[in-house]
Motif scaffolding. Structure first.
Motif, short mmCIF file in Angstrom:
data_model
loop_
_atom_site.label_atom_id
_atom_site.label_comp_id
_atom_site.label_asym_id
_atom_site.label_seq_id
_atom_site.Cartn_x
_atom_site.Cartn_y
_atom_site.Cartn_z
N LEU A 1 5.53 4.98 -3.25
CA LEU A 1 4.99 6.24 -2.41
C LEU A 1 3.62 6.30 -2.62
CD1 LEU A 1 6.11 8.65 -0.55
CD2 LEU A 1 6.10 9.94 -2.79
N GLU A 2 3.09 5.97 -3.85
CA GLU A 2 1.68 5.91 -4.04
C GLU A 2 1.05 4.43 -4.09
OE1 GLU A 2 1.97 8.81 -7.52
OE2 GLU A 2 2.54 10.37 -5.94
N GLY A 3 1.74 3.62 -3.88
CA GLY A 3 1.47 2.29 -4.18
C GLY A 3 1.71 1.86 -5.33
N CYS B 1 0.58 -1.30 0.15
CA CYS B 1 0.03 0.01 0.00
C CYS B 1 0.89 1.21 -0.03
CB CYS B 1 -1.16 0.03 1.37
SG CYS B 1 -0.12 0.03 2.77
N GLY B 2 2.13 1.21 0.46
CA GLY B 2 3.01 2.28 0.32
C GLY B 2 2.67 3.14 1.72
N ASN B 3 1.96 2.76 2.47
CA ASN B 3 1.78 3.72 3.78
C ASN B 3 3.12 4.04 4.42
OD1 ASN B 3 -0.89 4.14 3.89
ND2 ASN B 3 -1.47 2.71 5.53
N TRP C 1 11.29 1.91 1.16
CA TRP C 1 10.79 1.90 -0.20
C TRP C 1 10.09 0.20 -0.56
CZ3 TRP C 1 16.02 1.56 -0.01
CH2 TRP C 1 16.38 0.83 -0.47
N ARG D 1 5.20 6.66 2.68
CA ARG D 1 4.60 8.00 3.03
C ARG D 1 4.97 8.36 4.36
NH1 ARG D 1 0.56 5.57 -0.31
NH2 ARG D 1 -0.47 4.80 1.28
N LYS E 1 8.35 5.51 -7.87
CA LYS E 1 8.47 6.23 -6.98
C LYS E 1 8.85 5.45 -5.47
CE LYS E 1 5.88 10.41 -8.73
NZ LYS E 1 4.94 11.00 -8.52
N GLU F 1 12.46 14.44 -2.34
CA GLU F 1 11.85 13.77 -3.34
C GLU F 1 12.80 13.20 -4.01
OE1 GLU F 1 10.03 16.81 -5.77
OE2 GLU F 1 9.06 15.33 -7.19
N GLU G 1 0.32 0.67 -9.38
CA GLU G 1 -0.87 0.65 -10.27
C GLU G 1 -1.16 -0.90 -10.66
OE1 GLU G 1 -0.12 3.29 -13.61
OE2 GLU G 1 -0.71 4.94 -12.13
#
Ligand code: SF4
Ligand code: SF4
Lengths: 269, 399
Positions: free
Chosen positions: A118-120, A77-79, A98, A82, A115, A92, A122
């Motif tokens: 960072l945003e999970g 999930c990338g929690n 990661w 973040r 990334k 950044e 796709e």
């Protein structure tokens, strides 16, 4: 020292010593016995009992921290990524932690970490979705190695191993040469583009000193990340360590990580 | 999936997120390059000062002054590279001795001091003469340079001669240490597959000697051409033969290294092979090991073995030397940057792009690289480098 409350009692990291003197003593005795056995075994061949590396002598520091990542539980999930970015103001495009996605199919291994997750993630491209054998998300970070090459190479001694197991950088001393960045086999370090000094995961040292858990551990909805004290026989990390089903990244580098992975597919590097 | 140019069974190029930036770039390419020129030039100057190779007498002092000029700037790229350059002195104050880099500060500075003292001893006679001849401010300048001692007698000459020889003698292992050490800094990093080889110090050292000798050849030709007083062709021939032999040794080591890694088919080869056939194909396979190596071996071989004389000899020597200074520069690039192109994910290669105006860009690198030549020029305005006015340190030959 007061009892520290955390949201996860199994992960309790700092306990008053006097609360469990017996189990603690027993545990240390076990450890000592283990160490002695290991020493005997080592006479017959190196690496026979690598676990002894992680145990402290009886008069060592009060805590000996370790980190566990359960790959079977991680959902990517990338929690954690973040939370780490926020907690530690990570610039950044650079990462103290990661998450990677490994997809193994009949043709080979697909890995990505957009990334740093960072945003999970796709949805995977259709091309790689056929005949999947294994699909896992694997969190990565500094392994707070026992035998860390990053510390060995620092020309001025700006990076060091704190007694309780943290590998840290003294930012008032680091000259930003980047030798440690080269020496870390896991790409856990980077030269901070804002501070121009070496940067990496600290296991949230600032939080742990206040009795809190690292930020990534607190936000993981799956409890895929655990942090605890190997000196505390009741801690979850101790039990996992004792069960001896863990693996470490790149064992051939002989860095002796203190980040133990559970359920790691062999494709993971 | 090797057809894709990726290691092993990898389906897509995957690099670790923190590997996207090449941490050691052009500054760390020219740092060992300039250090190598220092070591090479010094070894050349010692040919005469220590080993008494007479043919090299005309260039012995020149090579020494050139070594010093390069030495002055060898550590400058490091300062530009450091994130906190104002903290560089810590390497002297608190060297962390487990680090291969920690005593570089001491090795480098002591070597520079050694070079300085040797030049001073060799030119003390000149300083004293100038101090006695000059008037006004210049007299003070020379007086300070000769530390106020303005008499020079045969005993002084004898002492200086012995001392200079002694310094040149300890200078050789020191120069080898300096540059072998730079190779060790890279060779000992187990995390970078392309660096980690115990041959690295030897390769760095031998290529240093090659680049230094080649650079001296080109500088010598240029200076003599500017002065228009003709060339010492006997020496030129010897120069070429020395360079040719040094390079054959260097190339043999480089070939040995790559042959070994590929034959061994070990863990490293899995990532090195696609590196060499992919991102480094032009600069390593075609450049460093191909054209820029075979070319000089051929050109210098012809110049060494055939009865070639005069201008033709000079042209061939310069052509070979030019290719060799480039070969070593490209080699430094292939090692330093090339090693970082392999992501530690072992599943992909990093894209590297040259920067021009950045702090560590090509402009800074070029400027730093020009400075030793400017320094040499300035020094040559003050002391006679080719006239042979300095003390003659030729050791007695054993018969
Ligand atoms: S993971 Fe890398 S940075 Fe962290 S302790 Fe190990 S070698 Fe050092
Ligand atoms: S970047 Fe800083 S911590 Fe890393 S090796 Fe250099 S001085 Fe040490």
């Amino acid at each position: 020292m007061p009892e520290i409350e955390t949201h996860d009692t199994k992960n309790l990291i700092i306990k008053e010593r006097s609360t469990e003197p017996d189990s603690r003593r027993e545990f240390l005795q076990h450890l000592l016995a283990g160490t002695a056995t290991a020493t005997v075994l080592m006479v017959f061949g190196p690496g026979v009992n690598a676990r002894s590396k992680y145990t402290n002598p009886a008069d060592g520091p009060e805590h000996q921290y370790a980190y566990v990542i359960d790959i079977n539980k991680c959902i990517g999930c990338g929690n954690c990524v973040r939370a780490c970015k926020r907690e530690n103001s990570v610039p950044e495009d650079y990462f103290r932690t990661w998450v990677e996605r490994y997809v193994v199919n009949a043709d080979g291994v697909y890995v990505d970490s957009p990334k740093g997750a960072l945003e999970g993630f796709e949805k995977l491209n259709k091309r790689f979705r056929e005949n999947i054998k294994i699909s896992r998300t694997v969190p990565k970070m500094c392994n707070h190695c026992h035998n860390p090459p990053c510390i060995q190479v620092c020309p001025v001694g700006a990076t060091f191993k704190a007694p309780e197991g943290f590998v840290l950088v003294d930012e008032d001393y680091c000259m930003g040469c980047g030798y440690c960045v080269q020496a870390c086999p896991y790409a856990a370090r980077f030269i901070n583009p804002v501070e121009h000094k070496s940067d990496k995961c600290t296991w949230c040292y600032h939080r742990v000193q206040k009795g809190l858990l690292p930020a990534c551990v607190t936000v993981c909805p799956q409890k895929a990340r655990l942090f605890g004290d190997l000196n505390d026989a009741e801690s979850e990390v101790s039990k996992i360590f004792e069960a001896d089903q863990w693996m470490v990244l790149k064992p051939e580098m002989h860095t002796d990580p203190t980040c133990f992975y559970i359920g790691m597919p062999r494709e993971v590097v | 999936m090797e057809q894709l140019g990726l290691p092993g069974d990898t389906l897509v190029n995957y690099i670790f997120p923190n590997n996207a930036h090449v941490t050691w770039s052009i500054m760390i390419v020219i740092y060992p390059y300039i250090t190598g020129l220092v070591a090479g030039a010094f070894v050349l100057s010692s040919m005469y000062h220590v080993f008494g190779v007479k043919e090299f007498k005309p260039i012995a002092n020149f090579a020494l002054v050139a070594a010093f000029s390069f030495g002055m700037f060898a550590a400058v790229p490091l300062l530009f590279h450091l994130g906190q350059p104002q903290r560089f002195y810590q390497i002297y104050m608190t060297p962390h001795t487990t680090s291969a880099m920690s005593i570089f500060g001491y090795v480098y500075s002591s070597y520079l001091v050694l070079l300085m003292i040797e030049i001073w001893v060799i030119y003390r006679k000149v300083f004293i003469e100038k101090a006695n001849e000059a008037t006004g401010r210049m007299r003070n300048f020379w007086w300070v340079l000769c530390l106020g001692i303005t008499t020079y007698n045969p005993e002084s000459a004898k002492f200086d001669k012995q001392f200079a020889k002694f310094l040149a003698g300890i200078g050789i292992p020191w120069a080898c240490l300096l540059h072998g050490y730079v190779g060790f800094v890279f060779g000992s990093v187990k995390a970078v597959a392309w660096w980690a080889t115990p041959l690295q110090p030897f390769i760095f050292l031998s290529s240093a000697i090659v680049s230094g000798v080649a650079m001296m050849f080109m500088m010598y030709s240029f200076i003599m051409w500017r002065r228009g007083r003709g060339y010492d062709y006997v020496m030129v021939k010897k120069f070429i033969i020395t360079l040719w032999m040094a390079f054959i040794l260097d190339y043999a080591l480089e070939v040995l290294e790559i042959t070994f890694v590929s034959y061994e088919q070990g863990a490293h080869w899995a990532v090195i092979k696609p590196l060499l056939l992919g991102p480094l194909y032009e600069s390593y396979v075609l450049g460093q090991m191909g054209f820029l190596s075979l070319g000089p071996i051929l050109v210098l071989g012809i110049a060494s073995l055939l009865d070639i004389k005069d201008k033709a000899l000079l042209y061939l020597g310069n052509l070979g030397s030019l290719m060799l200074v480039l070969q070593v520069l490209v080699m430094r690039f292939n090692v330093v940057v090339g090693g970082q192109l392999i992501s530690k994910s072992e599943r992909g290669f990093v894209d590297y792009e040259f920067e021009f105006f950045a702090k560590e860009g090509l402009l800074t690198a070029t400027t730093i690289f020009i400075m030793p030549f400017v320094t040499y020029y300035i020094i040559s305005r003050f002391i006679p480098i080719f006239e042979g006015k300095s003390i003659d340190t030729e050791p007695k030959r054993l018969h």
